[in-house]
Every structure is written in structure tokens, then in C-alpha cells.
Design a protein around this motif. Structure first.
Motif, PDB file in Angstrom:
ATOM      1  N   GLU A   1      -5.693  11.943  -6.411  1.00  0.00           N
ATOM      2  CA  GLU A   1      -5.505  11.888  -7.783  1.00  0.00           C
ATOM      3  C   GLU A   1      -5.453  10.416  -8.414  1.00  0.00           C
ATOM      4  N   ASP A   2      -5.103   9.415  -7.655  1.00  0.00           N
ATOM      5  CA  ASP A   2      -5.044   8.110  -8.094  1.00  0.00           C
ATOM      6  C   ASP A   2      -6.247   7.394  -7.826  1.00  0.00           C
TER       7      ASP A   2
ATOM      8  N   ARG B   1      -8.561   6.123 -10.725  1.00  0.00           N
ATOM      9  CA  ARG B   1      -8.093   5.162 -11.698  1.00  0.00           C
ATOM     10  C   ARG B   1      -8.089   3.715 -10.944  1.00  0.00           C
TER      11      ARG B   1
ATOM     12  N   TRP C   1       4.413   5.369  -1.994  1.00  0.00           N
ATOM     13  CA  TRP C   1       3.997   4.619  -3.057  1.00  0.00           C
ATOM     14  C   TRP C   1       3.994   3.105  -2.888  1.00  0.00           C
TER      15      TRP C   1
ATOM     16  N   LYS D   1      -1.282  -2.606  -9.846  1.00  0.00           N
ATOM     17  CA  LYS D   1      -1.361  -1.273 -10.119  1.00  0.00           C
ATOM     18  C   LYS D   1      -0.278  -0.479  -9.021  1.00  0.00           C
TER      19      LYS D   1
ATOM     20  N   PHE E   1       0.010   3.055  -6.962  1.00  0.00           N
ATOM     21  CA  PHE E   1      -0.682   4.119  -6.708  1.00  0.00           C
ATOM     22  C   PHE E   1      -0.153   4.801  -5.464  1.00  0.00           C
ATOM     23  N   ARG E   2      -0.453   5.914  -5.045  1.00  0.00           N
ATOM     24  CA  ARG E   2       0.001   6.541  -3.803  1.00  0.00           C
ATOM     25  C   ARG E   2      -1.094   6.506  -2.640  1.00  0.00           C
TER      26      ARG E   2
END
Length: 665
Positions: free
Chosen positions: A68-69, A72, A102, A89, A91-92
């Protein structure tokens, strides 16, 4: 990363990265289309670590990023490859074990002489715990009905929490326009947030506002508290604060006023009793608000501070003198920031009477004499200091360390009230109260129960205060000092300490005539203990034959504590919970000298573990650690008799001193 590699060898680099909480570093060769990583990055991304010097295909950078990340981050990286300057940034990533972590990626682009990007380097920092703590804080704020906001001078929007939006009846968002926030205020109310680039900052973030909620138009009363933080050069400011609903309190106040008007014609100045009820209600509201903000998250917050302060402390110790001086400065600044955060938590807990006290019989003249050097170093030479306490002064029952902190706070306040110099007088006197001493409107210290006390007076010849200011001096975050020169928690902490000690505080002041603060502490029938400066200090190092069992459910805190004790020379075994610790006690061949355990743990608390451990090994010394003890090892805010506590966060020096003290008894 290139700069670090040039100034540090690999072992030093790993130590610095570990201290900074880094989970890996990368070096993206844009021209050669190769990705070079360190062993931490390779381990996190499940990349083969046999020969990292060969590098990997650049696509490996996105391999472990959460699906999902990933889009981006691809866009952000594309910008860096095109010459963008900085990369920052969150992100996971999915670890090899399947856990979702994270990460905060921070990097920069390196240009050649033609200003073309040739390399993209950076660090990964694991912020999983911070994210979890933020979520817990959000839940605590929601449960306590407290919304937070942050506003920077000149901006048209405000950073807010979801609870902030709910309280004002606005749609949940991370940021809200200033005009949207101020639009919910009822007619005639002052602005909640300053509007316009030329708007002057408020003197303080106190005050109560009537709002007409955005979603249902319901009228509510909202209280605002916080601080106005000015920039170093004075060119701008920030507002950092909280809001919470005080409608019920306003209704109660209105009801009390109606009752007062009705009874004035029937039963004269019951007036004092009503004022006392109003004051008790106000104090209860303040205590509840601070307790909601601090008690629920203090345990996790102090655990994090222990890890941060401990890791930075170790990094400072292991950074060679030849290393880049910027690294040492950065570590020193990190330590100072963590210490300020720890002091803030301590003061909030003290005001809300949740700070654990270790009361003992104290010889007041001896304690004041021992503080003389500290007072002389703290107070300017333009102020004459007099300390007067006769040998006939009674012994009191109080926590000597907290008493010293309280007196130092009062002395610093007195110093700040005498910018042109003056006189500071600290005296002690025996005082017996046959009846409960109630507070007056100009003396908001609350009731002092009947009994025998030693009253310690701190008197200055400073600017003094008017009645309005006197009525607010014990409010949390209230201060008469300039912005940036006080938190407004000094007198609040002294107030909380006095009440928690079973005594009280009184204050008298007039503009231009100075101030007298009287600290009432209960008399003790026990004999005063020997003062700490008369005790012979022991060496803080240990030996491998002195075995310590460390029990801590937080893996990072346990790892720091175990590492620090081993560096001090002790033999250390560790357990993550009470059941494992009891098993180690049974299996260990040599007697364990000290059990060091966290207080708040799942399934079995630290106090339960200590009881069972002493059944198995009589005479076992026990040292508790905790960031927020609740009632596990204390009653009425006081540590149980014989209990030894090392509050979190603690440094390696605090740890070494306390452990050595217990083992040498």
C-alpha cells in the motif's frame, strides 16, 4: 553516509547507527544502477548478505515495502533520481518474520560538477514504537476528552488531533484552516487561534471559550491551555496546547453562584464554606485534567526515554575523541532534549500527586545547611542569602530529595522576582495547628489539616504579586515569566509535593513588597537519618561474582539495562516476565545478589515477583524500576516501607549508583 564512512571505521559506524536507532543505510549508485546497503538493511529486506560489496539491483529498494505504501515511495524516489535534494518519508516494511514495521527513511541526493544526480544515500530509522505510542496517546486523548493543536506564526492552517475536531464539532482532519476553527466561536468571544500575518501572539494559552459546535450548533464551553513558544531570534512564535470541554464545570459554577445568591439573604458569609467548595472543585478539575494527560501514558513515555537516554549515553561513551565533533554535539543535544522531556513528566506527575515519594525522618537544619552551596551556585551574587534554622526545629517526615527540589524551585522563583538584586531568606519554625487552616482567595494553597508541622518559609524582597495572580499561582502551566523562561510547573510541583506529603502550602504577597511562601511538612517522631553527605561513597563498579537478575517486559529497555550493568562489571541474567525469572532463580547455581524488576508487567507484577522470589531466596535485595508505579508499590502516593525504586528514565550513572548502594548495605 559517504561522510560518515570517511571519518569512522565500520565498527564505529555501526555503534553510531545503533545509538541513533538506525535500522539500515543505503547508497544508490544512480549512474551504475546499483544499490549498496549495509548488513542491517540487508537483514531487514531479506537480501543475501554474503557479499554486500557487489550491491543489488535497484529494484531491491522497494522489495520489502508494504504494497500500500510502495507507489507513494516510488514517486518520491523518482524525484530523488531526478535531482530532488532531500528524501524524508515514513512507510511500512514487512520484515522476514512477517511483522509490519514503520520506518522513517531520510536521504539526500549527491550531484556532480554539472549538477547531475549521481548518488542517492540515506538511513532507515525504526519508528514503530513511536507510531504505537502516538496511537496510544491518541486513544488516551480521546478517552480523556483532550484535543491537541499546534500553530506556527504566519500559517493559515493548524495541526490538530482528531479529538480537537470532535470537541469543536468539525470533520476529522490532520490540519484545519484558522478561520474554520475561529468560526465556531460564539459572538463576542476572543479568537481561539490568532488570524492574519500581523496578528500579535496571546500573552498565554489560558482561557475558556464558548463555542457553537460546527455539526450540531450545540453551545459548549471549551478550556484552552498550553504555551507560547517564541523563535530564538524573536521573529516568530508557535502555539502548542490542548483544549477540553468544561461545560459541566461551568454549569456547576453557575449552580453554585445561584445557591450563593439565594443563601446570602438567609445565612450570612456560609460564604466561606461555598468558596471552599468552589476551590475544591477547581482543584479537583485541575488534578483530573493533568492526571488524564500524564498518568495513562507516563509508563510508556518513560520507557521510551530510558531507551533514548541510555542509548545516547552509551554512544557518547563509545565515540572516540577523534570522531567528527558534529556527532558528539548531536548526541549531547539529544541527551539534553530527553532530560527536558523527563523533567516535564516528573513535574506533571508531581502536581497530579502521582510521583512516588520515599518519606523518611529528616533533620531540617541539616538539610538546609547541606543546600547552602547549591543555593549559592544557583542564586546571583546580587542577592543576599540567609538561612536560619535552629537546633530546636522538629524532625519532619518527607522525601528529602523531593524537598530539596521543592526548595530549589522556590529559590529560583524568588531569584527571578528580584532582577535588580535583593535579599532571600529561608527560615524554619515549629508550628502547631489546632484547627484546619483553610485557604483564602489570596492564598490558594488549600486546606492544611490540624497537627504539628515544621513551616519552611522562603521570603524574597522582589516584585510581588497582586490578588489576581495569587489566585492562579498553583495552576499548571501558569507563569508570570517571559515566554521560553518557564513552564509554569514549578509552583504546581511544590504544591503537589506538599499535599502528597500530608502537609500544605501558604503564600502571601503584595506588589512591590515581596513574597513569602510557607511549606508545611508534618512532624515525625522518628529519629532523623544520617545525611547523604556524611555517608562514605562506594565505588560504582561491580564484579562478575555479583549476579543481578534483570526482569523487564520491554525488550529494548531490558537490553539497555543488561548492557549497562555488564559494562559496569556485574554478572547479569535476564528474564522477560515473572514466571521466567522464578525459573532462573531455581536453576541458577550461585545465589543472586539483586533482583531488578519493572513494577508494571503483564500476568505477574514486580511486587508479586519480589514476594515469591524472597520466599525462594531469603534476604534477596530488590530494586524496582518504573515510569509510572500507580499503586503497585505505594499507598497514598508514598513508597511502601523498605521499597527501593529507581524511577525511569534513568542514566547509566543513576543505575550504577543505586545498584552499588543496595549491594553495599
Amino acid at each position: 553516509m559517504p561522510e560518515l564512512r570517511e571519518s569512522l571505521n565500520q565498527d564505529q559506524l555501526r555503534a553510531v547507527l545503533a545509538a541513533a536507532g538506525a535500522s539500515g543505510s543505503w547508497d544508490w549508485d544512480i549512474v551504475g544502477e546499483r544499490l549498496y546497503v549495509d548488513y542491517r538493511f540487508a537483514e531487514l529486506y531479506a537480501l543475501p548478505g554474503d557479499d554486500l560489496s557487489a550491491g543489488f539491483e535497484t529494484s531491491a529498494f522497494f522489495r520489502a515495502i508494504h504494497p500500500e505504501d510502495r507507489p507513494r515511495i516510488r514517486i518520491a524516489v523518482a524525484g530523488m533520481l531526478a535531482g530532488a535534494a532531500l528524501f524524508s518519508k515514513e512507510f511500512r516494511v514487512i520484515s522476514p518474520s512477517g511483522a509490519v514495521l514503520w520506518m522513517h527513511g531520510r536521504g539526500q541526493s549527491h550531484l556532480d560538477e554539472d549538477d547531475q544526480p549521481v548518488r542517492f544515500t540515506g538511513l532507515l530509522v525504526d519508528v514503530t514504537e513511536r507510531k504505537r505510542t502516538e496511537e496510544r496517546l491518541r486513544i488516551a486523548q480521546s478517552a480523556g476528552g483532550v484535543g491537541t493543536f499546534e500553530y506556527s506564526d504566519g500559517f493559515a492552517t493548524v495541526s490538530v488531533s482528531s479529538e480537537f475536531c470532535r470537541l469543536l464539532g468539525l470533520h476529522p482532519a490532520d490540519r484545519l484552516p484558522v478561520r474554520t476553527i475561529n468560526a465556531v466561536l460564539c459572538e463576542g468571544e476572543p479568537l481561539l487561534i490568532p488570524e492574519g500575518s500581523q496578528a500579535a501572539p496571546p500573552d498565554s494559552l489560558g482561557g475558556e471559550f464558548q463555542v457553537c459546535r460546527g455539526e450540531d450548533r450545540e453551545r459548549r464551553w471549551i478550556a484552552r491551555r498550553g504555551e507560547v513558544l517564541r523563535d530564538a531570534d524573536g521573529s516568530g512564535y508557535r502555539l502548542l496546547g490542548v483544549i477540553y470541554d468544561v461545560t459541566y464545570a461551568k454549569l456547576q459554577e453557575a449552580a453554585l453562584r445561584d445557591l450563593n445568591d439565594t443563601l446570602e439573604h438567609r445565612v450570612a458569609m456560609e460564604v466561606a464554606e461555598r468558596r471552599q467548595a468552589e476551590e475544591a472543585l477547581r482543584q479537583a478539575q485541575k488534578m483530573e485534567a493533568v492526571g488524564q494527560l500524564t498518568g495513562g501514558i507516563a509508563h510508556d513515555f518513560n520507557n521510551l526515554l530510558t531507551i533514548i537516554m541510555g542509548s545516547v549515553d552509551m554512544a557518547i561513551r563509545r565515540t572516540e575523541s577523534s570522531a567528527d565533533p558534529r556527532i558528539r554535539r548531536a548526541l549531547d543535544n539529544a541527551m539534553k532534549g530527553a532530560e527536558r522531556a523527563a523533567a516535564l513528566t516528573h513535574r506533571l506527575l508531581a502536581f497530579s500527586r502521582r510521583q512516588p515519594l520515599d518519606p523518611r525522618a529528616v533533620n531540617v537544619p541539616e538539610l538546609l545547611a547541606g543546600m547552602s552551596d547549591l543555593l549559592l551556585r544557583t542564586i546571583t551574587e546580587a542577592i543576599a542569602i540567609t538561612v536560619d534554622a535552629s537546633d530546636e526545629i522538629w524532625t519532619i517526615e518527607a522525601d528529602p530529595h523531593q524537598l530539596e527540589n521543592a526548595l530549589l524551585n522556590l529559590a529560583v522563583n524568588a531569584r527571578d522576582a528580584m532582577p535588580e538584586g535583593g535579599a532571600l531568606r529561608i527560615t524554619a519554625r515549629n508550628r502547631s495547628l489546632s484547627d484546619t487552616a483553610a485557604a483564602s482567595p489570596t492564598d490558594p494553597g488549600g486546606e492544611i489539616p490540624a497537627g504539628d508541622y515544621v513551616a519552611i518559609d522562603v521570603v524574597d524582597t522582589g516584585t510581588g504579586m497582586d490578588e489576581t495572580t495569587l489566585g492562579q499561582v498553583f495552576d499548571p502551566f501558569f507563569t508570570t515569566k517571559e515566554v521560553g523562561k518557564g513552564t509554569g510547573l514549578g509552583l504546581s510541583m511544590v504544591y503537589g509535593f506538599a499535599k502528597q506529603s500530608g502537609g500544605g502550602i501558604q503564600i502571601a504577597s503584595r506588589p512591590g513588597a515581596g513574597t513569602c511562601v510557607s511549606l508545611y511538612l508534618p512532624r515525625s517522631i522518628a529519629e532523623a537519618e544520617q545525611s547523604s553527605d556524611q555517608l562514605i561513597a562506594s565505588a560504582e563498579m561491580g564484579s562478575p561474582s555479583e549476579t543481578i537478575l534483570v526482569v523487564e517486559d520491554d525488550d529494548d529497555v531490558r537490553a539497555y539495562t543488561v548492557g549497562a550493568l555488564r559494562d559496569l562489571g556485574y554478572g547479569v541474567i535476564e528474564a522477560h516476565d515473572g514466571a521466567s525469572a522464578l525459573g532462573m532463580l531455581a536453576r541458577h547455581e550461585q545465589p543472586i545478589r539483586l533482583l531488578m524488576t519493572d513494577v508494571v508487567m503483564p500476568r505477574m507484577s514486580g511486587s508479586e515477583l519480589a514476594f515469591l522470589a524472597r520466599e525462594r531466596q531469603a534476604g534477596l535485595a530488590v530494586l524496582f524500576t518504573s515510569g509510572y508505579t500507580r499503586d503497585a508499590i505505594m499507598h497514598g502516593g508514598r513508597l511502601d516501607e523498605g521499597v527501593e525504586l529507581l524511577p525511569k528514565p534513568f542514566t547509566m550513572k543513576n543505575l550504577a549508583s543505586k545498584v552499588r548502594e543496595l549491594l553495599d548495605r
